[in-house]
Design a protein around this motif. Structure first.
Motif, mmCIF file in Angstrom:
data_model
loop_
_atom_site.group_PDB
_atom_site.id
_atom_site.type_symbol
_atom_site.label_atom_id
_atom_site.label_comp_id
_atom_site.label_asym_id
_atom_site.label_seq_id
_atom_site.Cartn_x
_atom_site.Cartn_y
_atom_site.Cartn_z
ATOM 1 N N ARG B 67 -6.639 -5.516 1.379
ATOM 2 C CA ARG B 67 -7.681 -5.994 0.476
ATOM 3 C C ARG B 67 -7.092 -6.825 -0.660
ATOM 4 O O ARG B 67 -7.578 -7.896 -0.992
ATOM 5 C CB ARG B 67 -8.420 -4.788 -0.120
ATOM 6 N N VAL B 68 -6.029 -6.301 -1.245
ATOM 7 C CA VAL B 68 -5.433 -7.002 -2.388
ATOM 8 C C VAL B 68 -4.848 -8.342 -1.930
ATOM 9 O O VAL B 68 -5.113 -9.390 -2.529
ATOM 10 C CB VAL B 68 -4.325 -6.138 -3.044
ATOM 11 N N VAL B 69 -4.088 -8.302 -0.841
ATOM 12 C CA VAL B 69 -3.464 -9.543 -0.364
ATOM 13 C C VAL B 69 -4.547 -10.522 0.090
ATOM 14 O O VAL B 69 -4.466 -11.727 -0.181
ATOM 15 C CB VAL B 69 -2.446 -9.261 0.754
ATOM 16 N N GLY B 70 -5.566 -9.974 0.744
ATOM 17 C CA GLY B 70 -6.671 -10.827 1.197
ATOM 18 C C GLY B 70 -7.338 -11.527 0.019
ATOM 19 O O GLY B 70 -7.611 -12.733 0.076
ATOM 20 N N ALA B 71 -7.586 -10.783 -1.052
ATOM 21 C CA ALA B 71 -8.216 -11.375 -2.243
ATOM 22 C C ALA B 71 -7.294 -12.439 -2.838
ATOM 23 O O ALA B 71 -7.743 -13.527 -3.223
ATOM 24 C CB ALA B 71 -8.524 -10.284 -3.267
ATOM 25 N N CYS B 72 -6.013 -12.114 -2.918
ATOM 26 C CA CYS B 72 -5.051 -13.081 -3.477
ATOM 27 C C CYS B 72 -5.006 -14.345 -2.629
ATOM 28 O O CYS B 72 -4.957 -15.462 -3.152
ATOM 29 C CB CYS B 72 -3.654 -12.462 -3.562
ATOM 30 N N ALA B 73 -5.034 -14.168 -1.304
ATOM 31 C CA ALA B 73 -4.971 -15.323 -0.404
ATOM 32 C C ALA B 73 -6.186 -16.218 -0.608
ATOM 33 O O ALA B 73 -6.080 -17.438 -0.680
ATOM 34 C CB ALA B 73 -4.880 -14.854 1.043
ATOM 35 N N ARG B 74 -7.347 -15.570 -0.743
ATOM 36 C CA ARG B 74 -8.574 -16.353 -0.894
ATOM 37 C C ARG B 74 -8.560 -17.137 -2.211
ATOM 38 O O ARG B 74 -9.030 -18.249 -2.296
ATOM 39 C CB ARG B 74 -9.782 -15.407 -0.863
ATOM 40 N N LEU B 75 -7.989 -16.499 -3.231
ATOM 41 C CA LEU B 75 -8.019 -17.107 -4.566
ATOM 42 C C LEU B 75 -6.738 -17.866 -4.894
ATOM 43 O O LEU B 75 -6.581 -18.389 -5.983
ATOM 44 C CB LEU B 75 -8.250 -16.007 -5.612
ATOM 45 N N LYS B 76 -5.812 -17.871 -3.931
ATOM 46 C CA LYS B 76 -4.514 -18.526 -4.134
ATOM 47 C C LYS B 76 -3.797 -17.953 -5.361
ATOM 48 O O LYS B 76 -3.232 -18.679 -6.182
ATOM 49 C CB LYS B 76 -4.693 -20.041 -4.275
ATOM 50 N N LEU B 77 -3.879 -16.642 -5.476
ATOM 51 C CA LEU B 77 -3.287 -15.938 -6.615
ATOM 52 C C LEU B 77 -1.939 -15.336 -6.210
ATOM 53 O O LEU B 77 -1.847 -14.653 -5.199
ATOM 54 C CB LEU B 77 -4.239 -14.816 -7.043
ATOM 55 N N PRO B 78 -0.881 -15.579 -6.966
ATOM 56 C CA PRO B 78 0.415 -14.998 -6.600
ATOM 57 C C PRO B 78 0.383 -13.476 -6.655
ATOM 58 O O PRO B 78 -0.342 -12.893 -7.469
ATOM 59 C CB PRO B 78 1.369 -15.538 -7.672
ATOM 60 N N PHE B 79 1.153 -12.845 -5.784
ATOM 61 C CA PHE B 79 1.272 -11.389 -5.848
ATOM 62 C C PHE B 79 2.707 -10.982 -5.548
ATOM 63 O O PHE B 79 3.462 -11.709 -4.903
ATOM 64 C CB PHE B 79 0.298 -10.701 -4.871
ATOM 65 N N VAL B 80 3.053 -9.809 -6.053
ATOM 66 C CA VAL B 80 4.396 -9.260 -5.845
ATOM 67 C C VAL B 80 4.230 -7.808 -5.404
ATOM 68 O O VAL B 80 3.418 -7.083 -5.979
ATOM 69 C CB VAL B 80 5.214 -9.313 -7.160
ATOM 70 N N ALA B 81 4.986 -7.402 -4.387
ATOM 71 C CA ALA B 81 4.953 -5.994 -3.989
ATOM 72 C C ALA B 81 6.139 -5.277 -4.608
ATOM 73 O O ALA B 81 7.212 -5.860 -4.795
ATOM 74 C CB ALA B 81 4.999 -5.883 -2.468
ATOM 75 N N ARG B 82 5.931 -4.006 -4.915
ATOM 76 C CA ARG B 82 6.979 -3.221 -5.566
ATOM 77 C C ARG B 82 6.948 -1.806 -5.022
ATOM 78 O O ARG B 82 5.881 -1.221 -4.814
ATOM 79 C CB ARG B 82 6.702 -3.214 -7.074
ATOM 80 N N GLY B 83 8.128 -1.257 -4.750
ATOM 81 C CA GLY B 83 8.202 0.137 -4.325
ATOM 82 C C GLY B 83 8.532 1.000 -5.517
ATOM 83 O O GLY B 83 7.752 1.138 -6.449
ATOM 84 N N SER B 84 9.769 1.533 -5.532
ATOM 85 C CA SER B 84 10.157 2.403 -6.644
ATOM 86 C C SER B 84 10.736 1.629 -7.826
ATOM 87 O O SER B 84 11.021 2.214 -8.862
ATOM 88 C CB SER B 84 11.205 3.415 -6.166
ATOM 89 N N GLY B 85 10.962 0.350 -7.646
ATOM 90 C CA GLY B 85 11.470 -0.455 -8.764
ATOM 91 C C GLY B 85 12.939 -0.234 -9.075
ATOM 92 O O GLY B 85 13.382 -0.423 -10.199
ATOM 93 N N THR B 86 13.725 0.153 -8.052
ATOM 94 C CA THR B 86 15.151 0.385 -8.301
ATOM 95 C C THR B 86 16.007 -0.830 -7.958
ATOM 96 O O THR B 86 17.228 -0.767 -8.029
ATOM 97 C CB THR B 86 15.668 1.571 -7.465
#
Lengths: 410, 497
Positions: B67-86
């Protein structure tokens, strides 16, 4: 033929007209060029680009008929003149070789330093470029990994003639994308491999083959899990069934130091039951059954079932089939007679695909006469094929590299 | 959702629209818009790169990610994925205009198939949890980065994580059989599969180590291995780095493939001694830790061989761990070495470079020379078996100009690795930190080819943009120093490196 003249200019005295003997799975190329180095391959591909030529790369030509025949092949880039080992850093267990180097030559050179590129010569005469391009691993993949795990870097000439270096010459490297993995197993559809940097391993001091025979695949269902959980750490776990109703043979390769190898092979023998232990490989070790060859895969626990399934299907279709492959990794092969007819093979293929799919596996027709393949779905269904098409489009927008040979018509 | 209206003023129209699209589907506390809460996510383990995202979603499922990636794709909005941040290269630093997708709530071990020697995991499962889940079956998951108690499998996939034992076992890429990935255009694709051998391009191989720029892994299927019958650990003390280096070469030349060969120099040993009283042999100019595993009979002979190679090359003391407790004691010094640097220096930069194993001695001499010239101390703690150096450049940020000199030295060390045909990173990744160095290791055509792959996956350029592979406008950023310990280290939660 202006293209030929241009190719003679970039590869002096090494461009000629194609002959029937140059046929790529039935497609005779107009021109064959035999470059001596990466720069000449790049020159040839630039010329090919200018003239819109479709290009197929060839090493020793032993697996040129794998996959689909190319839709057309105007130019064959013959890498057999590029057979040099450029570097062998024995202290680093790393070597760099030209793509046309044969596995046999590498074995000879590396063994002088007690080392080896641990990929079996499944098809006699294979070059390293051909093995990497087809991703063909043998029995040793159980311990040493598949070809893709042993390629550290590659020099590749793109369809547009641009030379690309991927990976590095050190064993540990996470800088940028691992393009060498993308090219491994891509059947020459993304670029032409010209040099490969490879991970080597020490040659073990001693080896033993522990061989046991079982009347039924069900016996395999008992022996295999015990083998996978024992502590003998074998190099390879191979099975073979030369006839659909015949006995099953398990062959386990144990390698290491002389004393420990005796102990470990004895442990394997006790796991297998009545078994022979020998320093010599059993007949047909690391050979591909054929002449028509299918590759089929399964999760480990499904291996006995798919072997039984494949045998039953062959029997139902009255085919003289032999099965061999890596029971320890679930990558198996079926050999069928050269005169098998499409009407027989097609339903067998469909049934075998259904059977393997139950165990997470796939079936691919590796090698068959072009006329037979024309009537078959050689690669079968592939997940993520749309994404693969986009990768192909990015690397070879003109579809000039081995068009149609790979999955999904790539 | 928290304080949506308060944050709204600073949001761009695309981010605002994405929040509107997502709000009905994402449960209240999983959508974070409050700038104060968002501050938690502004950096990874390399703390000097910081950015606050427009909003963050704590994804609970593949569907959330889609859902999040789909929304970003539609709006051409950059996104970053993060796990534990290490991560240690700024790879999961958020995009200030875009979305941050946090996968740490996706923490279910979906399946352990002992008979198939594999497990399927959600991306937020920690590395250690995989081996813990496999342990009852006598199996383990081989890649073991030092941060394994906290780092996530999704992050391991992004970074192609290694660990102390990758000399024998390889890296994450050698153990991932299949992935479920949400591509940057919001599609779900399965790459690879449960057999680890599927027809088509090796997109698993391309995806692992792509630093979150080719999509978001939502399921990871890994290979599990049989636990070895025996493990033996040897500590050897040498007068100097040279003889320790020669012992490493001799061990490899003898045909041994230990699970690990680690080296520490005198400065690193003294730091570890101060921090954890590791009680390594006194007067050692270098120590080696050699660990062998496998069938008991092989390990016993291998250990004798390794011991002989160490003695032949000048080891003046050798200790062999008699049990797990002694093994842990040997490793304690090595594992504490990085955090211990704080005892030696107010600030330090951790470098991560690789050289051919056979050049180790020469490179270490050159590092020592550079260190002398700069008047900046360098401690060495590293994976000697595979040539992966971790020089720690120690400096005082209170002294004018020292930080700049330390940065310069750190860059020179990396240049040295490149000049020896090595790599600018063996395990920490490129992220934001090493974009400039990428242009030294690779030519323009090499980088352009990487970008061809990236565009095939991410035609809109919205998936972790500006990381991993430089685009021409991004070149020229200087490397940045690392000051003090990572917060997780300070809390005693994890060892890094």
């Amino acid at each position: 033929m202006p293209a030929l003249a241009e190719l003679e200019r970039v590869c002096p005295a090494r461009a000629r007209r194609g002959e029937p003997a140059d046929s790529v799975d039935g497609v005779v190329p107009d021109i064959v060029v035999s470059p001596r180095g990466t720069a000449e391959v790049a020159g040839a591909l630039q010329v090919a680009g200018n003239f819109g030529l479709r290009v197929v790369a060839r090493g020793a030509g032993t697996k040129l008929d794998w996959g689909n025949p190319p839709e057309s092949a105007d130019l064959v880039v013959d890498l057999s003149q590029m057979g040099e080992i450029i570097e062998h850093e024995s202290g680093d267990l790393v070597a760099r070789a030209q793509a046309g180097t044969t596995l046999a030559h590498m074995s000879e050179i590396f063994s002088r330093m007690g080392q080896r590129f641990p990929v079996d010569e499944v098809v006699a005469g294979s070059t390293v470029g051909g093995v990497v391009a087809t991703g063909l691993s043998g029995p040793g993949r159980y311990l040493n990994g598949a070809v893709r795990d042993l390629v550290l870097g590659a020099t590749v000439v793109r369809a547009d003639g641009v030379v690309v270096r991927a990976g590095s010459k050190v064993v540990k490297n996470v800088a940028g994308y691992d393009l060498a993995k993308l090219f491994t197993g891509s059947y020459g559809t993304l670029g032409i491999l010209t040099e490969l940097t490879l991970k080597l391993k020490p040659v073990p001091k001693e080896q033993r083959f522990v061989v046991a025979s079982y009347p039924q695949p069900a016996d395999l269902g008992r022996a295999l899990p015990a083998l996978l959980t024992c502590q003998a750490a074998p190099t390879a776990i191979e099975l073979e069934r030369t006839a659909p109703d015949g006995p099953l043979q398990l062959s386990v390769l144990v390698e290491g130091r002389p004393g420990p190898v005796e102990l470990r092979s004895a442990e394997v023998a006790s796991v297998l039951g009545a078994a022979d232990v020998s320093p010599v490989p059993p007949a047909r070790w690391a050979q591909l059954p054929g002449p028509v060859s299918l590759k089929f895969t399964s999760v480990l626990s499904g291996v006995p079932a798919v072997v039984q399934g494949a045998s039953s299907l062959a029997r139902d279709h009255a085919l003289q089939a032999s099965i061999a492959g890596s029971a320890g990794t679930g990558v198996l092969f079926m050999g069928l007679p050269g005169d098998v007819r499409a009407e027989v093979l097609r339903p067998l293929l469909e049934d075998l695909r259904r059977c393997c799919a139950l165990f997470g596996g796939h079936v691919v027709v590796l090698r068959a006469p072009a006329s037979l393949k024309a009537a078959l779905d050689v690669w079968g269904p592939v997940k993520g094929v749309e994404l693969m098409r986009r990768v192909k489009q990015a690397f070879d927008p003109g579809r000039r590299l081995a068009p149609g040979r790979f999955v999904g018509g790539i | 959702m928290t304080d949506r209206d308060g944050a709204g003023a600073s949001l761009g129209p695309a981010a605002r629209a994405a929040i509107e699209l997502l709000a009905p589907f994402v449960s209240g506390d999983a959508l974070i818009c409050d700038p104060v809460e968002l501050a938690t996510y502004e950096c990874d383990g390399l703390t000097q790169f910081k950015a606050r995202p427009a909003f963050a979603v704590l994804a609970g499922s593949s569907e959330d990610v889609q859902r999040v990636v789909g929304a970003c794709a539609r709006l051409k909005l950059p996104f970053v994925a993060r796990g534990s941040g290490t991560g240690l290269s700024g790879g999961s630093v958020p995009n200030a205009e875009g979305a941050l997708l946090v996968t740490s709530r996706m923490r279910t071990v979906l399946e352990v198939r002992a008979q198939d020697q594999r497990a399927t995991l959600e991306p937020g499962v920690t590395n250690l949890e995989v081996s813990q889940a496999a342990l009852p079956y006598g199996l383990f998951y081989a890649p073991d980065p030092s941060s394994q108690q906290v780092c996530s499998v999704g992050g391991n996939v992004a970074e192609n994580s290694g660990g102390a034992h990758c000399l024998k076992y390889g890296f994450t890429t050698n153990h991932v059989m299949g992935l479920e990935v949400v591509t940057p255009d919001g599609e779900v694709v399965e790459l690879g599969g449960p057999t680890g051998e599927v027809p088509g391009y090796d997109l698993v191989g391309a995806f692992v180590g792509s630093e979150g720029t080719l999509g978001v892994a939502t399921k990871v299927t890994v290979r599990l291995l049989r636990l070895p019958e025996a493990v033996q650990t040897l500590l050897a003390a040498f007068a100097d780095i040279d003889s320790a280096g020669k012992a490493v070469s001799a061990i490899i030349a003898a045909g041994l493939i230990p699970a690990a060969i680690e080296m520490m120099d005198a400065l690193a040993i003294s730091a570890a001694e101060k921090a954890v009283r590791c009680e390594y042999p006194e007067g050692a100019g270098a120590v080696l830790i050699v660990e062998l595993d496998g069938p008991a009979s092989e390990v016993a002979e291998g250990l004798a061989d390794a011991e002989r190679q160490c003695l032949d090359n000048g080891a003046f003391e050798i200790r062999i761990a008699a049990d797990d407790a002694e093994r842990a004691r040997i490793w304690r010094g090595r594992k504490s070495a990085f955090a211990a640097m704080g005892r030696l220096s107010p600030a330090y930069i951790v470098q991560d470079g690789v050289v051919p194993r056979s050049d180790l001695s020469e490179v270490l001499h050159e590092i020592a020379r550079l260190s002398d010239e700069a008047g900046i101390r360098v401690a060495n703690v590293f994976h000697a078996g595979d040539g992966n150096l971790h020089p720690l450049v120690l400096y005082d940020d209170g002294v004018d100009g020292e930080e700049e000199r330390a940065e310069e030295l750190s860059t020179e060390i990396l240049d040295l690795c490149i000049s020896h045909g090595g790599s600018i990173t063996g395990e920490h990744g490129v992220g934001l930190d090493k974009l400039a160095a990428m242009t030294k290791m690779f030519g323009e055509d090499d980088l352009e080819t990487m970008l061809m792959l990236r565009r095939a996956f991410d035609p809109q350029g919205i998936c972790n943009p500006g990381k991993a592979v430089p685009t021409p406008r991004l070149c020229g950023e200087p490397p940045r120093p690392r000051q003090g310990a990572h917060p997780l280290q300070q809390q005693g939660v994890a060892e890094l490196f």
